[in-house]
Design an enzyme around this catalytic site. Structure first.
Site, PDB file in Angstrom:
ATOM      1  N   CYS A 116       0.880  -1.201   0.179  1.00 18.49           N
ATOM      2  CA  CYS A 116      -0.162   0.028  -0.093  1.00 18.49           C
ATOM      3  C   CYS A 116       0.844   1.154  -0.027  1.00 18.49           C
ATOM      4  O   CYS A 116       0.226   2.579  -0.405  1.00 18.49           O
ATOM      5  CB  CYS A 116      -0.697  -0.013   1.318  1.00 18.49           C
ATOM      6  SG  CYS A 116      -1.947  -1.413   1.038  1.00 18.49           S
ATOM      7  N   HIS A 253      -3.643   6.768   2.791  1.00 20.96           N
ATOM      8  CA  HIS A 253      -3.938   5.686   2.383  1.00 20.96           C
ATOM      9  C   HIS A 253      -5.498   5.429   2.736  1.00 20.96           C
ATOM     10  O   HIS A 253      -5.878   5.609   3.812  1.00 20.96           O
ATOM     11  CB  HIS A 253      -2.978   4.513   2.624  1.00 20.96           C
ATOM     12  CG  HIS A 253      -3.003   3.244   2.066  1.00 20.96           C
ATOM     13  ND1 HIS A 253      -3.538   3.038   0.936  1.00 20.96           N
ATOM     14  CD2 HIS A 253      -3.409   2.147   2.836  1.00 20.96           C
ATOM     15  CE1 HIS A 253      -3.853   1.474   0.764  1.00 20.96           C
ATOM     16  NE2 HIS A 253      -3.875   1.154   1.949  1.00 20.96           N
ATOM     17  N   ASN A 283     -10.170  -0.782  -0.613  1.00 21.60           N
ATOM     18  CA  ASN A 283      -8.707  -0.483  -0.272  1.00 21.60           C
ATOM     19  C   ASN A 283      -8.014  -1.096  -1.518  1.00 21.60           C
ATOM     20  O   ASN A 283      -8.076  -2.155  -1.764  1.00 21.60           O
ATOM     21  CB  ASN A 283      -8.157  -1.153   0.918  1.00 21.60           C
ATOM     22  CG  ASN A 283      -6.668  -1.225   1.021  1.00 21.60           C
ATOM     23  OD1 ASN A 283      -5.842  -0.627   0.142  1.00 21.60           O
ATOM     24  ND2 ASN A 283      -6.072  -1.815   2.267  1.00 21.60           N
TER      25      ASN A 283
HETATM   26  O1  UT7 Z   1      -3.871  -1.852   3.474  1.00 22.43           O
HETATM   27  C1  UT7 Z   1      -2.878  -2.170   4.635  1.00 22.43           C
HETATM   28  C2  UT7 Z   1      -3.551  -1.862   5.762  1.00 22.43           C
HETATM   29  N1  UT7 Z   1      -4.696  -2.239   6.315  1.00 22.43           N
HETATM   30  C3  UT7 Z   1      -5.413  -1.786   6.985  1.00 22.43           C
HETATM   31  O2  UT7 Z   1      -5.021  -0.584   7.617  1.00 22.43           O
HETATM   32  C4  UT7 Z   1      -6.453  -2.597   7.661  1.00 22.43           C
HETATM   33  C5  UT7 Z   1      -6.478  -2.318   9.206  1.00 22.43           C
HETATM   34  N2  UT7 Z   1      -7.424  -3.251   9.846  1.00 22.43           N
HETATM   35  C6  UT7 Z   1      -8.817  -2.892   9.960  1.00 22.43           C
HETATM   36  O3  UT7 Z   1      -9.335  -1.802   9.107  1.00 22.43           O
HETATM   37  C7  UT7 Z   1      -9.864  -3.550  10.569  1.00 22.43           C
HETATM   38  O4  UT7 Z   1      -9.038  -4.103  11.714  1.00 22.43           O
HETATM   39  C8  UT7 Z   1     -10.741  -4.497  10.067  1.00 22.43           C
HETATM   40  C9  UT7 Z   1     -11.745  -3.821   9.351  1.00 22.43           C
HETATM   41  C10 UT7 Z   1      -9.817  -5.496   9.183  1.00 22.43           C
HETATM   42  C11 UT7 Z   1     -11.422  -5.499  11.209  1.00 22.43           C
HETATM   43  O5  UT7 Z   1     -12.284  -4.312  11.986  1.00 22.43           O
HETATM   44  P1  UT7 Z   1     -12.351  -4.687  13.524  1.00 22.43           P
HETATM   45  O6  UT7 Z   1     -13.179  -3.736  14.038  1.00 22.43           O
HETATM   46  O7  UT7 Z   1     -10.745  -4.726  14.074  1.00 22.43           O
HETATM   47  O8  UT7 Z   1     -13.047  -6.351  13.510  1.00 22.43           O
HETATM   48  P2  UT7 Z   1     -12.576  -7.548  13.872  1.00 22.43           P
HETATM   49  O9  UT7 Z   1     -11.323  -8.142  13.307  1.00 22.43           O
HETATM   50  O10 UT7 Z   1     -12.009  -7.324  15.641  1.00 22.43           O
HETATM   51  O11 UT7 Z   1     -13.762  -8.335  14.086  1.00 22.43           O
HETATM   52  C12 UT7 Z   1     -14.877  -8.124  14.747  1.00 22.43           C
HETATM   53  C13 UT7 Z   1     -15.904  -9.247  14.538  1.00 22.43           C
HETATM   54  C14 UT7 Z   1     -15.390 -10.707  14.555  1.00 22.43           C
HETATM   55  O12 UT7 Z   1     -16.456 -11.517  15.341  1.00 22.43           O
HETATM   56  P3  UT7 Z   1     -16.494 -11.891  16.698  1.00 22.43           P
HETATM   57  O13 UT7 Z   1     -15.131 -12.719  16.660  1.00 22.43           O
HETATM   58  O14 UT7 Z   1     -16.157 -10.757  17.525  1.00 22.43           O
HETATM   59  O15 UT7 Z   1     -17.787 -12.795  16.714  1.00 22.43           O
HETATM   60  C15 UT7 Z   1     -15.078 -11.124  12.969  1.00 22.43           C
HETATM   61  O16 UT7 Z   1     -15.415 -12.355  12.664  1.00 22.43           O
HETATM   62  O17 UT7 Z   1     -16.352  -9.053  13.298  1.00 22.43           O
HETATM   63  C16 UT7 Z   1     -16.414 -10.193  12.606  1.00 22.43           C
HETATM   64  N3  UT7 Z   1     -16.239  -9.924  11.420  1.00 22.43           N
HETATM   65  C17 UT7 Z   1     -17.301  -9.620  10.209  1.00 22.43           C
HETATM   66  N4  UT7 Z   1     -18.501  -9.847  10.576  1.00 22.43           N
HETATM   67  C18 UT7 Z   1     -19.405  -9.420   9.411  1.00 22.43           C
HETATM   68  C19 UT7 Z   1     -15.081  -9.747  10.390  1.00 22.43           C
HETATM   69  N5  UT7 Z   1     -15.376  -9.690   9.008  1.00 22.43           N
HETATM   70  C20 UT7 Z   1     -16.703  -9.299   9.058  1.00 22.43           C
HETATM   71  C21 UT7 Z   1     -17.472  -9.201   7.976  1.00 22.43           C
HETATM   72  N6  UT7 Z   1     -19.014  -9.200   8.252  1.00 22.43           N
HETATM   73  N7  UT7 Z   1     -16.995  -8.933   6.661  1.00 22.43           N
END
Ligand code: UT7
Length: 326
Positions: A116, A253, A283
């Site tokens: 990225c 980004h 992204n």
């Molecule tokens: O390009 C390089 C840089 N990349 C980034 O900067 C990405 C950085 N990270 C992020 O943007 C965020 O961490 C994410 C968007 C990837 C994830 O968001 P989060 O608020 O950190 O969510 P999480 O990973 O803690 O997941 C929370 C919950 C989980 O369920 P449980 O375990 O709490 O029951 C996931 O399974 O959300 C669930 N989950 C979803 N639910 C519905 C994960 N993906 C999805 C989805 N739809 N697509």
């Protein structure tokens, strides 16, 4: 004092015709518009057709940039493409684009792999070659078909990415070494390979002979990104002797709207000065910044003379920033 700078003379972008909305994603994996919108800011993403490759979408962006710069492909001394989704393992996507554009023999070509941060890395390298007098005119492309390395059955990742290509043309010009100069005023690159495992593909040419799929430790990447994007932006502003009040636009980004919001706050910039395109692009890795730059110039938001901070962070980890006057 007179010195050589790189002015930005042309901008072009292209987003593939096929669009997948969050509702479309909900038909493919267990997700919904509410989760994707509130957690990421993404509403839809563009996805390349099966027979549409990184070089194809780059070529459209490249031709648009040449047209906007009012120069021909024969004027290019270098094409540098930032991508992690090359058409073939070798030669470079830049070489393929060069052949298709019909550049002269001698135009140098290479790809850059910095995920990225790739566009900021490529811009920095082209700018340095121009300032050293090695080249006069460079096309810097950021392009990705991330859909080809996305696991479409994994809801944790497949909702996050999109495809696109953006191109910027740099040309040598004279400056006075002041913040009022036009062009690239400051750049800064960083990397820390100890984070290699936190954002990567599940394979590659040497390890598995397959490109693999993107995986990441989202929470760790999120935390790192906020600080890294802020650090790079602050560094380039400091180098040029400008502060947040002098900045017309922050173009970070686009990986998550919440990351962007946090960075804007840390830099004391009002929301109106922070560019957000993630809603319709998701992204697009190295394509993010040149696509957003080209879109925002085309729609009249960014104007000639505006001071723009570019800041990016991605796999490696890599990160970096650039301060440019359009
Ligand atoms: O390009 C390089 C840089 N990349 C980034 O900067 C990405 C950085 N990270 C992020 O943007 C965020 O961490 C994410 C968007 C990837 C994830 O968001 P989060 O608020 O950190 O969510 P999480 O990973 O803690 O997941 C929370 C919950 C989980 O369920 P449980 O375990 O709490 O029951 C996931 O399974 O959300 C669930 N989950 C979803 N639910 C519905 C994960 N993906 C999805 C989805 N739809 N697509």
């Amino acid at each position: 004092m007179t010195l050589i700078r790189s002015e930005l003379i042309g901008f072009g972008h292209y987003l593939p015709a096929k669009v997948l909305t969050n509702d479309d994603m909900a038909k493919m994996v267990d997700t919904n518009d509410e989760w994707i919108s509130t957690r990421t800011g993404i509403k839809s993403r563009h996805v390349a057709a099966e027979n549409e490759f990184t070089s194809d979408i780059s070529l459209i962006a490249a031709n648009n940039a040449l047209k906007s710069a009012n120069i021909s492909a024969q004027d290019l001394d270098m094409i540098i493409v930032a991508t992690v989704t090359t058409d073939d393992t070798t030669p470079s996507t830049a070489a393929k684009i060069s052949g298709k554009l019909g550049t002269r023999s001698g135009t140098i070509t290479t790809d850059i792999s910095a995920a990225c941060s790739g566009f900021v890395y490529a811009l920095t390298m082209a700018d340095n070659m121009i300032r050293l007098g090695q080249i006069k005119t460079a096309m810097v492309i950021g392009a990705e078909t991330l859909s080809k390395i996305t696991d479409w059955t994994d809801r944790n990742t497949c909702v996050l990415f999109g495809d696109g290509a953006g191109a910027v043309i740099l040309r040598a010009c004279e400056g006075e070494g002041k913040a009022s100069d036009k062009g690239v005023l400051a750049t800064k690159l960083y990397a820390d390979g100890s984070h290699y495992e936190q954002l990567k593909t599940t394979g590659g040419v040497s390890t598995t002979q397959k490109a693999g799929f993107i995986t990441m430790d989202g929470k760790e990447v999120f935390k790192f990104a906020v600080n890294a994007l802020t650090q790079a932006a602050e560094n380039v502003m400091e180098q040029a002797g400008v502060s947040s009040e002098d900045i017309d636009w922050l173009l970070p980004h686009q990986a998550n709207a919440r990351i962007i919001e946090n960075v804007g706050k840390k830099l004391n910039l009002p929301d109106e000065k922070v560019i957000v395109t993630i809603d319709h692009t998701a992204n697009t890795s190295a394509a993010t910044i040149p696509v957003a730059l080209s879109e925002e110039i085309a729609n009249g938001h960014i104007k000639k003379g505006d001071l723009v901070v570019l800041t990016a962070m991605g796999a490696g980890f890599t990160w970096g920033g650039a301060l440019v006057r359009i």
